[in-house]
Design an enzyme around this catalytic site. Structure first.
Site, PDB file in Angstrom:
ATOM      1  N   GLY A 118       0.809  -1.207   0.000  1.00  0.00           N
ATOM      2  CA  GLY A 118       0.000   0.000   0.000  1.00  0.00           C
ATOM      3  C   GLY A 118       0.843   1.258   0.000  1.00  0.00           C
ATOM      4  O   GLY A 118       1.773   1.428  -0.791  1.00  0.00           O
ATOM      5  N   GLY A 119       0.530   2.161   0.944  1.00  0.00           N
ATOM      6  CA  GLY A 119       1.225   3.438   1.022  1.00  0.00           C
ATOM      7  C   GLY A 119       2.718   3.306   1.211  1.00  0.00           C
ATOM      8  O   GLY A 119       3.489   4.101   0.669  1.00  0.00           O
TER       9      GLY A 119
ATOM     10  N   GLY B  25      18.861   8.884 -34.148  1.00  0.00           N
ATOM     11  CA  GLY B  25      18.443   9.623 -32.965  1.00  0.00           C
ATOM     12  C   GLY B  25      19.051   9.095 -31.683  1.00  0.00           C
ATOM     13  O   GLY B  25      19.253   9.849 -30.722  1.00  0.00           O
ATOM     14  N   ALA B  26      19.353   7.789 -31.643  1.00  0.00           N
ATOM     15  CA  ALA B  26      19.948   7.213 -30.446  1.00  0.00           C
ATOM     16  C   ALA B  26      21.332   7.807 -30.176  1.00  0.00           C
ATOM     17  O   ALA B  26      21.736   7.967 -29.023  1.00  0.00           O
ATOM     18  CB  ALA B  26      20.039   5.691 -30.569  1.00  0.00           C
TER      19      ALA B  26
END
Length: 536
Positions: A191-192, A426-427
């Site tokens: 949970g939290g 682009g890499a």
């Protein structure tokens, strides 16, 4: 008032015989309390902890910190809740041990859940202790370590327990990039509590005893009908190799805490300090003869990037992070000439070293961490591009690849790029090219920097000639060689100032060490703004 002889009779004499027994009894009571704190109010609880293969919180603290350095804060704190059975038992510490100590002589703050008390669950007093120690760590400027072994929010305290988690989350974010924050999962973390761990810089887990998830197996079965064990859902190997939430998974607590001590040797205490240098007997001018034959000249042949990294760093030793997740990129901390560095490198043995969604996220987070804590970056490039495919495109490779691009462009620490073989498309730009702000770029002979590989480029540029050629294969090979010779040769980028020098692989360590030494005093001025809008 000045005392005169006539006034002295008004001061009652101290009767040692009357005061001493009372003081001694108070001291004896405090010593009994200390014994209870160390052994646990219920010795059977420690036995159960050991039977489950787990250490107690104080045993963990003893392993982590230097001997006799721990100073506990608020050990006598108790909850003030009532009802639902809580009024019947009010143990000291309220299930969390907080304080400070040293690791190799350097101050660290910590809190550790005590599963023997209320299952380590978080209530109001428990949370306030954690809030206090987090604030103290930030004000002093020292790392914060959380030893997580708790059952989540204390149900009997209702919304105050949830508010306690909120205070922890806010501090995790406020102190992010201010002090290193490290979470060690040594039991349940649900949970939290799981969100707090995810907000910290590093997460370590131990096989067999660590589980981390937002909703447990029972809830999943009730909602979806799926049946799964705690270990299959959120065990150490799941988060280290599948989700990427954990940076490391270990076989036992001792090894985990030993590695945590080692990790701290690379890190400054806070963002206002440079990372600590350490003495080394490994000469910076050591010749890297082994590198000459390590990397095949054929761009399609793999090799292990870890071997290259080991050759250039001090003592051939480095600390790899997320080594089981997104393995097509290597992220590691190391030393060169005694100076801590962060290394990001493509791994040709996995997916040919391409960048995909997970690798982009992994590298981006690491770059951001190193930048926050003044750790210089070395990017070792051997990348054919981004991983092609419908799944990658539909799952947002553009957005996730932009995270890495953003992280590099934002980084103001010393940045050095080393191109060892290929850097396509682009890499190449994303892997800290000079165009996006690298301070220096070095390349080995034989490297290729181009929009795409020579063969693929030839198919595009010379497609008409190839379509009419009598021997298409021979013509294609000739065209690729021509492209490589004119546009993708090692010196093309250097001639245009996009590579600072083409170096002998054997001189790599010395070249990097000299560059790091020069850049150590780098100061970058960034545009004034509240913050940028990062790709999410």
């Amino acid at each position: 008032m000045t005392l005169t002889p006539e006034h002295t009779h008004r001061i009652a004499p101290v009767d040692d015989r009357a005061a001493t027994p009372d003081m001694r009894s108070l001291i004896d009571r405090r010593q009994r309390l200390q014994h209870d704190l160390e052994t646990g109010a219920d010795p059977r609880a420690a036995t159960r902890q050991h039977a489950g293969g787990k250490l107690t919180v104080r045993e963990r603290i003893d392993l982590l910190l230097d001997q006799d350095s721990f100073v506990e804060v608020e050990p006598l704190r108790r909850h003030r809740a009532s009802g639902f059975g809580l009024d019947k038992t009010r143990p000291h510490t309220d299930g969390v041990v907080t304080g400070w100590g040293t690791v190799d002589g350097r101050t660290v703050f910590l809190y550790g859940h005590d599963f023997r008390i209320f299952g380590g669950s978080l209530g109001e007093a428990h949370a306030e202790k954690i809030h206090k120690i987090m604030d103290m760590a930030a004000s002093v400027g020292a790392p914060l370590i959380s030893l997580c072994d708790g059952a989540g929010a204390r149900i009997q305290e209702g919304v105050t327990a949830l508010a306690g988690y909120g205070g922890i989350f806010r501090r995790n974010v406020d102190y992010s990039g201010v002090i290193p924050q490290i979470s060690v999962i040594l039991g349940p973390c649900a949970g939290g509590a799981a969100y707090s761990a995810a907000l910290t810089d590093f997460v370590f887990m131990v096989r067999g005893i660590s589980q981390m998830y937002v909703t447990g197996p029972d809830v999943i079965t009730a909602v979806t009908g799926e049946r799964i064990t705690h270990e299959q859902l959120g065990g150490a190997d799941v988060h280290a190799g599948t989700s990427g939430v954990a940076h490391h998974a270990y076989d036992d607590e001792q090894q985990c805490l030993e590695d945590l001590r080692h990790l701290l040797t690379y890190l400054p205490s806070n963002n206002r300090e440079l990372p600590p240098q350490r003495p080394t007997r490994d000469p910076v001018h050591r010749v890297n003869t082994a590198l000459v034959d390590l990397v095949p000249t054929d761009p399609s042949h793999p090799y292990d990037m870890r071997t290259l990294i080991a050759e250039i760093v001090d003592d051939h030793a480095f600390f790899e992070l997320n080594e089981a997740w997104a393995t097509n990129v290597v992220c590691a901390l190391a030393h060169i000439g005694g100076q801590p560095v962060g290394i990001i490198a493509n791994q040709p043995t996995v997916l040919a070293g391409t960048l995909d969604i997970d690798a982009s996220q992994k590298a981006a987070r690491f770059v951001t961490f190193c930048d926050a804590f003044n750790i210089a970056l070395i990017t070792v490039v051997d990348v054919p591009g981004f991983l092609p495919g419908v799944v990658q495109e539909h799952n947002g490779i553009i957005r996730h690849g932009a995270k890495l691009l953003y992280a590099y462009c934002e980084a103001s620490v010393p940045r050095i790029q080393l191109i060892v073989r290929k850097a396509y498309g682009g890499a190449y730009i994303v892997m800290d090219s000079r165009a996006v702000g690298a301070d220096l770029s070095f390349a080995w002979p034989g490297n290729e920097i181009a929009v795409m590989g020579a063969e693929a480029a030839a198919n595009v540029i010379f497609r008409r000639e190839l379509a009419t050629a009598e021997d298409p294969d021979a013509s294609r090979a000739h065209s690729a060689a021509r492209y490589r010779e004119e546009l993708a040769h090692p010196y093309y980028a250097a001639e245009r100032g996009l590579v600072d020098d083409v170096i002998d692989p054997a001189s790599t360590r010395h070249t990097l060490a000299r560059a790091l030494n020069m850049l150590r005093s780098k100061h970058a001025t960034l545009p004034e703004r509240k913050h940028g809008i990062r790709p999410m």
